[in-house]
Design an enzyme around this catalytic site. Structure first.
Site, mmCIF file in Angstrom:
data_model
loop_
_atom_site.group_PDB
_atom_site.id
_atom_site.type_symbol
_atom_site.label_atom_id
_atom_site.label_comp_id
_atom_site.label_asym_id
_atom_site.label_seq_id
_atom_site.Cartn_x
_atom_site.Cartn_y
_atom_site.Cartn_z
ATOM 1 C CG HIS A 90 16.861 32.765 25.785
ATOM 2 N ND1 HIS A 90 16.796 33.141 27.027
ATOM 3 C CD2 HIS A 90 18.084 32.997 25.540
ATOM 4 C CE1 HIS A 90 17.055 32.999 27.708
ATOM 5 N NE2 HIS A 90 18.774 32.576 26.914
ATOM 6 C CG ASP A 92 12.363 31.870 27.348
ATOM 7 O OD1 ASP A 92 13.488 31.493 26.502
ATOM 8 O OD2 ASP A 92 12.645 30.141 28.241
ATOM 9 C CG ASP A 123 20.223 33.037 30.802
ATOM 10 O OD1 ASP A 123 20.519 32.996 29.620
ATOM 11 O OD2 ASP A 123 20.812 32.110 31.378
ATOM 12 C CD GLU A 156 18.041 28.730 25.491
ATOM 13 O OE1 GLU A 156 19.538 27.561 26.157
ATOM 14 O OE2 GLU A 156 17.736 28.786 27.369
ATOM 15 C CD GLU A 157 17.067 29.867 30.958
ATOM 16 O OE1 GLU A 157 17.321 28.954 30.794
ATOM 17 O OE2 GLU A 157 17.524 30.648 30.524
ATOM 18 C CG HIS A 423 20.269 29.545 34.958
ATOM 19 N ND1 HIS A 423 20.106 27.826 34.643
ATOM 20 C CD2 HIS A 423 19.638 30.346 33.953
ATOM 21 C CE1 HIS A 423 19.770 28.169 32.566
ATOM 22 N NE2 HIS A 423 19.483 28.907 32.417
#
Length: 452
Positions: A90, A92, A123, A156-157, A423
């Site tokens: 992903h 995003d 990520d 996705e996030e 994150h």
């Protein structure tokens, strides 16, 4: 094909990989368009379409998914009779959060102490680059021996389910014999790991209301019901005294049977302050991968700087609940809402609204694809054998793919090892891991072509 030329090719491709990742990280592709420009995500999607076309992919398309975001698809046909492998990543990313906590700009790939820093470096923009490097290495050494489909998600996030719904509406699009999800990570740097379970997730907004408007705390405090205090009481009821998650009716005693996670290692990985205790009961692995975990993600109330001497009339929180395999996320949502409503004090008016949901996932580790990946990992990481670990995060698409293609073998690998700090501020990727995992993926595709 011998391993040495393939490894040498992957090594030679790393400068290009860094350049690609730098361009990708520069896009502020946070799929929260109320706070980040939609144009940034759309530009990232265009970059990916161009990259796929440059690698020879056919039928490259930007997919407008039902949640208002874009995913990118491409198909690289393989030799006649060869199996098809779907590669996922992903583009995003999470918002940068506290920009002052970043030592270098979050959307500028920066090398420091042997790691590459930037939002999405691990990520999961790094996961896309991993796929590209593996395919480039194979093309330089005789060609890609399998058919390849690739899907790069744009939300996705956010957990808004756009790609899941699109896949359900177009069930043939992503059909494959094996699926490699490049959005997990090694248990630690240098230890090859396949993630075999993912906790599911439910996300709810809790709105608490007690008064028509704020009141002077000197004149009315002590009798007037405080919405913020009511909210705090409800949130506190979601944890036992030891910090374990307690949602009425939700089981919380599961156990993990895979790799051990020593407490001292977890404390170091999580940067727990000296003297601060861990929460919960059971082993660390039990708590992370086999039991539910509630987290209060945010509270809307006056900041300390903006506070006045007032009894609050309204307060709101965003609450996440992670649930292990064996627990239905929809049922967990129902139990969480019922718990909050039952524990709300003083007759306060409470509204619980679902903001996102994803089911947990468990892989079949007995499949031929896992055997091929174990062989590939052992070669890419000399002297190491592939380990099985869980991941506390959610990838809702996994369950959608498992339901659509029950015969497909799903593997989860990736770059999000503990030092990556995904994150959080100062997210990074270890270039050595990118190189080794790209090699492992190339070797896997070669091995799987023979046995798939």
């Amino acid at each position: 094909m011998s391993t040495d030329p393939l490894a040498a090719t992957v090594a030679s491709l790393m400068p290009g990989a860094r350049a690609d990742l730098a361009e990708l990280v520069a896009f502020r592709s946070v799929a929260d368009f109320a706070h980040f420009p939609r144009e940034e995500s759309e530009a990232a999607a265009r970059w990916i379409t161009e990259a796929l076309r440059a690698e020879g992919f056919q039928d490259v398309a930007v997919l407008d998914t039902p949640d208002g975001t874009q995913s990118v698809y491409g198909h690289l046909p393989g030799p006649e009779g060869a199996p098809t492998v779907l590669l996922y990543a992903h583009y995003d990313v999470q918002p940068p959060l506290d920009a002052s906590a970043w030592l270098t700009p979050p959307f500028e790939l920066t090398e420091r102490d042997g790691r590459w820093y930037g939002r999405g470096a691990a990520d999961c923009k790094g996961g896309l680059v991993m796929h590209l490097v593996a395919l480039r290495a194979l093309r330089a050494n005789g060609g890609v021996p399998v058919g390849v489909k690739i899907i790069v998600e744009g939300s996705e996030e956010q957990g808004t389910g756009g790609l899941e719904r699109y896949a359900e509406q177009h069930p043939e699009l992503l059909r494959a014999d094996s699926i490699v999800i490049g959005d997990a990570g090694n248990f630690r740097t240098g230890l090859p790991t396949a993630t075999t379970i993912l906790r599911g997730m439910t996300l709810v907004r809790v709105d608490m209301e007690t008064l028509e408007g704020n009141l002077h705390s000197g004149q009315f405090g002590g009798a007037a019901p405080d919405a913020l205090a009511a909210l705090i009481r409800v949130l506190d009821s979601l944890r036992a005294p030891d910090g374990s998650t307690t949602v009425d009716g939700l089981p919380g005693t599961g156990g993990w049977e895979g790799i051990d996670y020593p407490e001292e290692s977890f404390r170091a990985d999580a940067h727990v302050l000296d003297g601060v205790e861990l929460i919960g009961s059971g082993t660390v692995a039990d708590r992370l991968w086999a039991r539910p975990a509630v987290t209060v993600l945010g509270i809307d109330c006056p900041s300390v700087a903006e506070a006045t001497p007032s009894v609050q009339a309204r307060a709101r929180a965003l609450v996440s609940l992670r649930v292990p395999p064996g627990t239905d996320a929809a049922e967990a949502t129902r139990l969480l809402a019922a718990h909050i409503e039952a524990r709300t004090p003083w007759g306060a008016r409470v509204r619980v609204e679902q903001a996102g949901e994803g089911q947990p996932f468990r892989a079949d580790t007995s499949s031929p694809a896992y055997g091929a990946m174990a062989t590939a990992m052992a070669t890419a990481y000399p002297g190491q054998q592939m380990q099985f670990a869980g991941q506390g995060g959610s990838i809702p698409l996994c369950n959608t793919l498992a339901a659509l293609y029950p015969q497909a073998e799903i593997l989860l690998i990736g770059l999000s090892e503990p030092e990556a700090r995904i994150h959080a501020a100062n997210e990074s990727v270890a270039p050595q891991e990118l190189e080794r995992l790209a090699l492992a993926e190339a070797l896997f595709l070669t091995e799987y072509a023979q046995h798939g």
